[in-house]
Design a protein around this motif. Sequence first.
Motif, PDB file in Angstrom:
ATOM      1  N   THR A 132       0.811  -1.213   0.000  1.00  0.00           N
ATOM      2  CA  THR A 132       0.000   0.000   0.000  1.00  0.00           C
ATOM      3  C   THR A 132       0.848   1.267   0.000  1.00  0.00           C
ATOM      4  OG1 THR A 132      -0.171  -0.138   2.407  1.00  0.00           O
ATOM      5  CG2 THR A 132      -1.986  -1.071   1.113  1.00  0.00           C
ATOM      6  N   ALA A 136       0.266   3.922  -2.947  1.00  0.00           N
ATOM      7  CA  ALA A 136      -0.248   5.244  -2.591  1.00  0.00           C
ATOM      8  C   ALA A 136       0.324   6.334  -3.481  1.00  0.00           C
ATOM      9  CB  ALA A 136       0.062   5.546  -1.127  1.00  0.00           C
ATOM     10  N   ARG A 208      -5.510   7.036  -4.511  1.00  0.00           N
ATOM     11  CA  ARG A 208      -6.086   7.710  -3.348  1.00  0.00           C
ATOM     12  C   ARG A 208      -6.606   6.692  -2.328  1.00  0.00           C
ATOM     13  NH1 ARG A 208      -7.626  11.498  -7.381  1.00  0.00           N
ATOM     14  NH2 ARG A 208      -9.646  10.491  -7.739  1.00  0.00           N
ATOM     15  N   GLN A 211      -3.668   5.365  -0.545  1.00  0.00           N
ATOM     16  CA  GLN A 211      -3.177   6.315   0.458  1.00  0.00           C
ATOM     17  C   GLN A 211      -3.957   6.176   1.755  1.00  0.00           C
ATOM     18  OE1 GLN A 211      -3.488  10.124  -1.445  1.00  0.00           O
ATOM     19  NE2 GLN A 211      -1.600   9.881  -2.626  1.00  0.00           N
ATOM     20  N   ASN A 214      -3.019   2.950   3.453  1.00  0.00           N
ATOM     21  CA  ASN A 214      -1.688   3.030   4.047  1.00  0.00           C
ATOM     22  C   ASN A 214      -1.706   3.857   5.321  1.00  0.00           C
ATOM     23  OD1 ASN A 214       1.243   2.473   3.757  1.00  0.00           O
ATOM     24  ND2 ASN A 214       1.373   4.703   3.653  1.00  0.00           N
TER      25      ASN A 214
END
Length: 434
Positions: A132, A136, A208, A211, A214
Amino acid sequence: MAASATPRTAEPERVAVAFSGGLDSTALLHVAARSGVQVFACHVHHGLQPQADDWALHCERVATELGAAFACEHLAGAPARGESVEAWARAGRHRALHDMATAAGADLLLLAHHRRDQAETFLLQALRGAGTAGLAGMPRAQWREGICWARPWLDQPREAILAYAEQHGLRWIEDPSNGDARYARNRLRQTLWPAFPTAEAALAQAARWAQQANELAEEVAAADLATLSGPERLDLAALARLSPARASNALRAWLAQHTAAPASLVGRLLTEWRPGGTLSWPAPGGALHAYRDGLFWAEAPGHAPAPAEIDLGRPGRFPQPGWRGSWLVEAATPGIAPARLARVVQRSRAGAEQFQRAPGSSPRSLKKACQEAGLPPWRRGGPLLFEANGQLVAVAGLGMDARAFAAKDEPQLAVRWLEDSALPQSEGDSEAGA
């Protein structure tokens, strides 16, 4: 470079713009120059194209026309053996941009990455098998060593930027290397976007989502590590009680504090360790050790320094750079007479040394004493302190030898060893005699 996503809290007075002279950065510089703040155009001369000198002159002219200050930094050297040109140029560019922004007194650096750049980054990371953090892509804003790297156009399609540049009659550079199919990003541009024109928005949206995933993983890892780890040790027994996904997440976060561990190492740690096991795994820059159900990081050792006489006859902290630590000397009991500490010899283990833990106890071999004290094997090399006659005075990690203790009515100084990693910042900045 260390990074965080802390948002800005005030409008900047000075702004630096990463200015290559291409379409995107030219449009961004134009917008910034019209904002009313002081703008610095930062150009990196990579030296990879024969036109590089002409590009630098073009960028200086454009910056001057727009009323922006101009700075240019040349990259020195060349890619190391086996290193890609792209990776070398990216690392050098980041260093140069940071240095130019710092020299300009700007803590905000604008970059012109747009939605297609983000989509390409997501896909390239996916093709490399990234997790991730890689998926991201590029963050919208990120602090690195006092500079906020910001990408205000990360949601903007390239077509909007092109339309803006044409509307204002801007002039920009076309880098011929952008058409070189040897570079993975260029191959994507030549094949993916013509075949899948709607993929850009979808992939940027996926970045997105990555992100957010993560950020959530980082929050969970921070909460887990608050109970699983101390300054040096990760509790492997407690880690094993977590779900596999959560354990992997916490372990990767802990490892990131010490080394760039590949995914394969994370998997090995989780599958090879068993309760009570003593194991070691090599890792970039050092090694990981499982000992007494804890995981420890140890930097790669250098050559042990040669024996040397040192003076520890007064209170203070005495750094020993070759040993990656310091002797801390304090007035305390039990302790050793200052005169005996004024001329001690510091060296590594030679074998056959014996250590007496407390008055009245029997001297034990140094190996046995280390085992009883729970001192991990990788921290048993020293340094050791001896008097001129060969009497052991103190051992890093074990403490003072009871046979060296002073009489009760004598002045006494206690000696203990501090690893560099265990020093708090305030203590690490002070030295004896300073």
